[in-house]
Design an enzyme around this catalytic site. Structure first.
Site, mmCIF file in Angstrom:
data_model
loop_
_atom_site.group_PDB
_atom_site.id
_atom_site.type_symbol
_atom_site.label_atom_id
_atom_site.label_comp_id
_atom_site.label_asym_id
_atom_site.label_seq_id
_atom_site.Cartn_x
_atom_site.Cartn_y
_atom_site.Cartn_z
ATOM 1 N N HIS A 7 0.827 -1.209 0.000
ATOM 2 C CA HIS A 7 0.000 0.000 0.000
ATOM 3 C C HIS A 7 0.858 1.254 0.000
ATOM 4 O O HIS A 7 2.047 1.204 0.302
ATOM 5 C CB HIS A 7 -0.975 0.036 1.190
ATOM 6 N N HIS A 79 4.046 7.107 3.765
ATOM 7 C CA HIS A 79 4.965 5.975 3.603
ATOM 8 C C HIS A 79 4.477 5.042 2.503
ATOM 9 O O HIS A 79 3.330 5.129 2.070
ATOM 10 C CB HIS A 79 5.163 5.205 4.925
ATOM 11 N N GLU A 130 7.703 1.023 4.982
ATOM 12 C CA GLU A 130 7.169 0.003 5.876
ATOM 13 C C GLU A 130 7.385 -1.351 5.208
ATOM 14 O O GLU A 130 7.151 -1.496 4.003
ATOM 15 C CB GLU A 130 5.658 0.246 6.086
HETATM 16 CO CO CO Z 1 1.129 1.328 6.289
#
Ligand code: CO
Length: 141
Positions: A7, A79, A130
């Site tokens: 994502h 992020h 991440e």
């Molecule tokens: Co995230």
């Protein structure tokens, strides 16, 4: 090491308004908000054909994204999340190479209930990364 883009996360000042924009204006499938107290955020996931968006807004007074939103009051990309098959192996390799893991260096439970780590943006061209452990057998075909 890294696999799919899981994502892209966008910090937003108004989660309801942002979710409505993606649902009503952009025609995406938008999920219900859920609180992630361990991460100090409330998130809404938006499904796209090839990836997801994570719309995030601060939860609580000590939210780690409060400063980001103070610096970017209209919101902004926060992020990106890549999938890795083995998070401890990835962490070990990265730390050995000098990359920094945020926080205490130990995985936390991410928005999908899977272990995640965040890497220092200064080590990755100004981008907060991440890593989420997604076992290969759990990946959709
Ligand atoms: Co995230």
């Amino acid at each position: 090491m890294i696999g799919r883009l899981n994502h892209v996360a966008i910090a937003v000042p108004d989660l309801t308004a942002a979710a409505a924009k993606y649902r009503d204006l952009l025609g995406a499938t938008v999920h219900h908000p859920h609180d992630l107290p361990e991460h100090g955020v409330t998130v809404v996931f938006v499904d796209l054909d090839n990836t997801k968006l994570e719309l995030m807004t601060p939860l609580g007074d000590t939210s780690p994204i409060a400063k980001f939103l103070a610096d970017h009051p209209t919101g902004g990309m926060h992020h990106i999340c890549f999938e890795v098959p083995d998070l401890s192996h990835a962490a070990h390799t990265l730390v050995k190479a000098g990359a920094r893991i945020l926080g205490d260096g130990k995985p936390k439970t991410g928005a999908h209930g899977l272990p995640v780590l965040f890497l220092h943006p200064k080590d990755f061209d100004g981008t907060l990364i991440e890593l989420e452990e997604v076992k290969p057998e759990l990946q959709p075909a």
